[in-house]
Structures are given as structure tokens and as C-alpha cells.
Design a protein around this motif. Structure first.
Motif, PDB file in Angstrom:
ATOM      1  N   SER A  46       6.257  22.153 -22.105  1.00 52.97           N
ATOM      2  CA  SER A  46       6.793  23.223 -22.958  1.00 52.97           C
ATOM      3  C   SER A  46       6.122  23.251 -24.324  1.00 52.97           C
ATOM      4  N   ASN A  47       6.017  22.085 -24.948  1.00 55.71           N
ATOM      5  CA  ASN A  47       5.442  22.024 -26.296  1.00 55.71           C
ATOM      6  C   ASN A  47       4.949  20.597 -26.528  1.00 55.71           C
ATOM      7  N   GLU A  48       3.651  20.422 -26.367  1.00 59.53           N
ATOM      8  CA  GLU A  48       3.085  19.074 -26.473  1.00 59.53           C
ATOM      9  C   GLU A  48       3.258  18.497 -27.865  1.00 59.53           C
ATOM     10  N   GLN A  49       3.089  19.318 -28.892  1.00 63.71           N
ATOM     11  CA  GLN A  49       3.209  18.826 -30.257  1.00 63.71           C
ATOM     12  C   GLN A  49       4.641  18.384 -30.554  1.00 63.71           C
ATOM     13  N   ALA A  50       5.613  19.167 -30.090  1.00 58.41           N
ATOM     14  CA  ALA A  50       7.010  18.786 -30.282  1.00 58.41           C
ATOM     15  C   ALA A  50       7.339  17.505 -29.530  1.00 58.41           C
ATOM     16  N   ALA A  51       6.733  17.343 -28.343  1.00 57.96           N
ATOM     17  CA  ALA A  51       6.952  16.120 -27.571  1.00 57.96           C
ATOM     18  C   ALA A  51       6.414  14.901 -28.321  1.00 57.96           C
TER      19      ALA A  51
ATOM     20  N   SER B 144       8.772  13.970 -31.076  1.00 56.15           N
ATOM     21  CA  SER B 144      10.029  13.393 -30.610  1.00 56.15           C
ATOM     22  C   SER B 144       9.871  11.953 -30.139  1.00 56.15           C
ATOM     23  N   GLY B 145       8.655  11.434 -30.191  1.00 58.04           N
ATOM     24  CA  GLY B 145       8.432  10.034 -29.863  1.00 58.04           C
ATOM     25  C   GLY B 145       7.871   9.766 -28.478  1.00 58.04           C
ATOM     26  N   ILE B 146       7.528  10.809 -27.732  1.00 56.19           N
ATOM     27  CA  ILE B 146       6.960  10.623 -26.396  1.00 56.19           C
ATOM     28  C   ILE B 146       5.489  10.225 -26.513  1.00 56.19           C
ATOM     29  N   ASN B 147       5.096   9.212 -25.780  1.00 52.07           N
ATOM     30  CA  ASN B 147       3.692   8.801 -25.741  1.00 52.07           C
ATOM     31  C   ASN B 147       2.957   9.776 -24.809  1.00 52.07           C
TER      32      ASN B 147
END
Length: 237
Positions: free
Chosen positions: A113-118, A121-124
Motif C-alpha cells: 500500500s505504501n512502502e514509505q509509511a511501512a 512504522s518500523g517494518i524492515n
């Protein structure tokens, strides 16, 4: 040719060996794709298309254009009867659960959906992308195992246009090529629809080129509809 390289005993290898080799080759290809996308920042379409052409060239070089036979009965059982359907449905149920009820699935949708937002949010993201491509590569390897088992032969030209059919099944099932939306159930329905269309063309004795024309129109129409829906949602927001 395995016989030419390893000798007569190559034909006596247990069926699990070619299965593991197929899955391993898919894993390596998927890992390379993931590294190219996650760290080299190469667009996914270009990375996977390049890998497909490279792998097809390696297969032609390795086999020298000759078919490789798999005469053992134990290997033939993998693609016999209802076994491919059982494997397909089992994987569909498994990945439906994974994509909807696990952290892996939620992270996958978030990145799509949104790589930058991911990232924020702390996702590697790079590590997860590599894992996604590894799983996709292993599933492609499994599909190759089933296909070669069903036909009892492997040829470098097998699987031509399968990538287009896979895209058509996905987009018909509601998967967005721009990421972030889609479901396993929808993809299964898309596969069934494509199967019905293909069977219909075969029943009507229409040429294979008509099928390709229809698949092309389906892909373009589905992507256009998806783009229109996204623009409409954005304007409402």
C-alpha cells in the motif's frame, strides 16, 4: 542431461531429489530478485523479467535444447490425477490464512500500500521484500516440479506465456498491480475464470492466438479499471 553428467545412477535418484532441486533453484532465483528490488532499487517488473529471460537462457544452454525425461513412477505421481488440484487448494488455504492472520501478511499488505509509511512504522522493508520474493520463487519452482511431473519431461520452452496467464488471473481476482490490494480467494476465482475461458476456447476449437488476444484485453481492461478506481478513491479522499 542428468544421465550424461552423473551417469546411470542419476535415473535411480529418489523423487525427493528433483523436487528439492526445483524448489532450491526457485529459492535462489527469488532471492536474487528480492535483492535486486530491495537493495538495488530495480523496478520489480524489470528485475523479474530479466530473471525470467536469464533463467530461460540457462535452461536452453544446460539442456542444449533437448528435452530431459523423468521416467520414474514415483516422480510421476506428483502430477498425476487430482494431486495438482490438492496441492493447489492446500496452498490456497495456507496462504489465505498467512495473508490475513499473520504478521507476515499484514506487513506485505502494508508495504504494497505504501512502502514509505511501512518503513516509518518500523517494518524492515528490504528484509521482508527479499522474503516475499523467496517464497514466490519457491512456489514457481513447485509449479515447475508439478508441470514436469505431469508431462514426464522438462524442456526449456515449457511455460511460455504462463506469466501472462498468472497476471490475468491475479487482476481478474482483484489484485492491484500497484500494490496493497488483493486476496487469495479472489486470485483462486480469477484462476477458475481463466480456466473456464481456456476450456471454452478449446471446446469451440478456436486457435490459441484467440486466447492470447483475450488475455491481453483482460489484462489491459483490468489495469485500466484498477487505475480508475484508485483515481476515484483519491479524489474522494
Amino acid at each position: 542431461n542428468p544421465k550424461a553428467i552423473f551417469g546411470e545412477w542419476a535415473l535411480d535418484l529418489p523423487w525427493i531429489i528433483p523436487v528439492l532441486v526445483g524448489l532450491g533453484v526457485g529459492l535462489i532465483a527469488g532471492c536474487i530478485n528480492g535483492l535486486l528490488v530491495a537493495f538495488a532499487r530495480i523496478p520489480p517488473f524489470i528485475a523479474t523479467l530479466g530473471m525470467m529471460l536469464f533463467a530461460r537462457g540457462v535452461a536452453q544452454w544446460w539442456s542444449r535444447g533437448n528435452p530431459v525425461s523423468f521416467p520414474t513412477e514415483s516422480y510421476a505421481k506428483i502430477g498425476a490425477g487430482m494431486m495438482p488440484v490438492i496441492i493447489f487448494l492446500s496452498l490456497a488455504v495456507l496462504f489465505h490464512f498467512i495473508m490475513n492472520y499473520t504478521v507476515y501478511g499484514k506487513h506485505t499488505y502494508a508495504i504494497g500500500s505504501n512502502e514509505q509509511a511501512a518503513r516509518m512504522s518500523g517494518i524492515n522493508v528490504p528484509r521482508h521484500l527479499v522474503l516475499v520474493y523467496i517464497i514466490a520463487g519457491m512456489l514457481a519452482g513447485l509449479a515447475a516440479v508439478i508441470l514436469t511431473s505431469k508431462n514426464l519431461t522438462a524442456q526449456s520452452g515449457m511455460g511460455l506465456t504462463y506469466e501472462l496467464e498468472a497476471i490475468a488471473m491475479a487482476v481478474i481476482g482483484g489484485v492491484s498491480l500497484f500494490g496493497g490490494r488483493g486476496s487469495i480467494i479472489g486470485t483462486v476465482i480469477g484462476a477458475l475464470i481463466i480456466g473456464v475461458i481456456t476450456s471454452g476456447f478449446t471446446f469451440l476449437k478456436l486457435g490459441a492466438f484467440y486466447q492470447e488476444m483475450v488475455l491481453g484485453m483482460i489484462i489491459v481492461s483490468a489495469v485500466a479499471l484498477d487505475q480508475w478506481q484508485q483515481q476515484r478513491a483519491a479524489s474522494r479522499a
